[in-house]
Design an enzyme around this catalytic site. Structure first.
Site, PDB file in Angstrom:
ATOM      1  N   SER A 237     -50.960 -71.256 -53.790  1.00 14.63           N
ATOM      2  CA  SER A 237     -50.832 -70.440 -54.997  1.00 14.63           C
ATOM      3  C   SER A 237     -50.449 -69.015 -54.597  1.00 14.63           C
ATOM      4  CB  SER A 237     -52.126 -70.495 -55.807  1.00 14.63           C
ATOM      5  OG  SER A 237     -51.932 -70.030 -57.121  1.00 14.63           O
TER       6      SER A 237
ATOM      7  N   ASP B   4     -48.886 -75.660 -59.604  1.00 13.50           N
ATOM      8  CA  ASP B   4     -49.734 -74.766 -58.816  1.00 13.50           C
ATOM      9  C   ASP B   4     -50.606 -75.509 -57.804  1.00 13.50           C
ATOM     10  OD1 ASP B   4     -51.718 -72.765 -58.043  1.00 13.50           O
ATOM     11  OD2 ASP B   4     -50.989 -71.619 -59.759  1.00 13.50           O
TER      12      ASP B   4
END
Length: 295
Positions: free
Chosen positions: A46, A175
Site C-alpha cells: 500500500s 490495495d
C-alpha cells in the site's frame, strides 16, 4: 566475496500499509545506515510501497523526505471521478464495470509518481524490491517483482472505492492491505535471516458523520484485525527472526498530514533506536552460528 560477507545474515525491511505514517520507515532506515546495518531486500505494501521503492533505489533520508513532501499531498485524491458517482446511482444506465470503477481520478497520483520514478523498473533497483497487492478475483496476496515501479505502486495503492483496480499480467489488483497489511511472509519466503517489520495500525474515526468516514472506519476495523491476526500467526509459525517496529505517535496523524512528515520520520528513528541493541545482538549471534568451520 569474502567468507565473512558470504555468511552475513540477510536483513529484509518490510514496510506495511499506513498512509503518510509509512514515512517513519525513512527514520528506521537512517538508524540502520548509521549503525552500519545494510538492507538486503525491501518489501512494501500500500503506501508502504512508495517508501519501500525509494529505499530500494538508495535515496538518502533527506531526499526521500523531500519526495514525500512533493508527492503525498491531498491533491492526489482531490479530483472526483464523476462517472463513478453516476455508476453508483444508476449502474445499468452508466455501465458499471468493476475493473474501472472509482470515485476518484488517479491521474494526479500517477503524474506525481512518474515525476519521481519515471520509467524505472523493479528488477533494476540496487536493493531487491517486492511490492504487494491483492488479487481482486481471489483475495490472494500478489507479489510484484518485475515491471514499472509506478504501475506496481499504483496497484498496491488501489484503495477500494477510491481508486480503480489496476491490471498487471492479466490479474486485476487492489490495495495490498486487503491481503496482508504487513507482508512479512514475502521476506520469509525469500530466506531472510532477520526481518525488520515497520507496521502501523489504521486510525479509527473520531466522528462518523459521512459515508466516506463510515467506509474509512470499516477499513480500519478490517485492517487492524487482519494485522493482529497475521502477526499472531507469524509469531507462532515463522522461521526467521522478526523485529517489529511499531512507531507511536503522540500527535494524531491523518491521511494527508504531509506537514508532519519530519515528525513522523523522527518517531521512526526513535522506535528503531529502541530496537537497535537487540538487532545488533541478533545479527552477531546469527553471524556466529553461520561462520564456516575452519579446516
Amino acid at each position: 566475496m569474502s567468507a565473512a560477507e558470504s555468511t552475513k545474515p540477510a536483513v529484509s525491511l518490510v514496510v506495511g500499509s499506513g498512509s503518510v505514517k509509512c514515512a517513519a520507515a525513512l527514520g528506521v532506515v537512517k538508524v540502520l545506515n548509521e549503525a552500519g546495518i545494510g538492507i538486503d531486500r525491501v518489501v512494501g505494501c500500500s503506501a508502504g510501497a512508495l517508501f519501500a521503492s525509494v529505499v530500494a533505489l538508495g535515496y538518502d533520508t533527506d531526499t526521500a523526505t523531500d519526495i514525500t513532501l512533493r508527492t503525498w499531498t491531498r491533491d492526489l485524491t482531490s479530483r472526483p471521478n464523476r462517472l463513478g458517482y453516476l455508476q453508483v446511482l444508476a449502474p445499468r444506465l452508466f455501465g458499471f464495470k468493476a475493473e474501472s470503477f472509482a470515485l476518484r481520478d488517479d491521474r494526479r497520483m500517477l503524474e506525481a509518481f512518474r515525476s519521481v520514478f519515471g520509467d524505472r523498473r523493479i528488477e533494476d533497483t540496487p536493493i531487491p524490491l517486492h511490492i504487494t497487492a491483492t488479487d481482486f478475483a481471489t483475495g490472494e496476496l500478489v507479489e510484484i517483482t518485475q515491471g514499472s515501479i509506478v504501475d506496481a505502486i499504483r496497484a498496491s495503492l488501489a484503495l477500494p472505492l477510491a481508486f480503480a483496480p489496476a491490471r498487471i499480467d492479466g490479474r486485476l489488483l487492489v490495495d495490498g492491505y486487503l491481503a496482508d497489511p504487513l507482508p512479512l511472509s514475502v521476506a520469509m519466503k525469500h530466506g531472510a535471516g532477520v526481518i525488520v517489520g515497520v507496521g502501523f495500525e489504521s486510525p479509527y474515526q473520531e466522528h462518523v458523520r459521512s459515508a466516506g468516514r463510515f467506509a474509512f472506519q470499516l477499513g480500519a476495523v478490517l485492517s487492524n484485525n487482519l494485522l493482529k491476526a497475521r502477526l499472531a500467526f507469524h509469531g507462532m509459525a515463522h522461521h526467521s527472526e522478526v523485529i517489529m517496529i511499531l512507531p507511536e505517535f503522540a500527535q494524531r496523524i491523518r491521511l494527508f498530514d504531509t506537514a508532519k512528515v519530519p515528525y513522523i520520520v523522527e518517531q521512526g528513528e526513535q522506535a528503531a533506536l529502541q530496537q537497535l541493541p537487540y538487532l545488533r545482538e541478533l545479527l552477531g549471534s546469527r553471524a556466529r552460528r553461520r561462520e564456516p568451520v575452519q579446516a
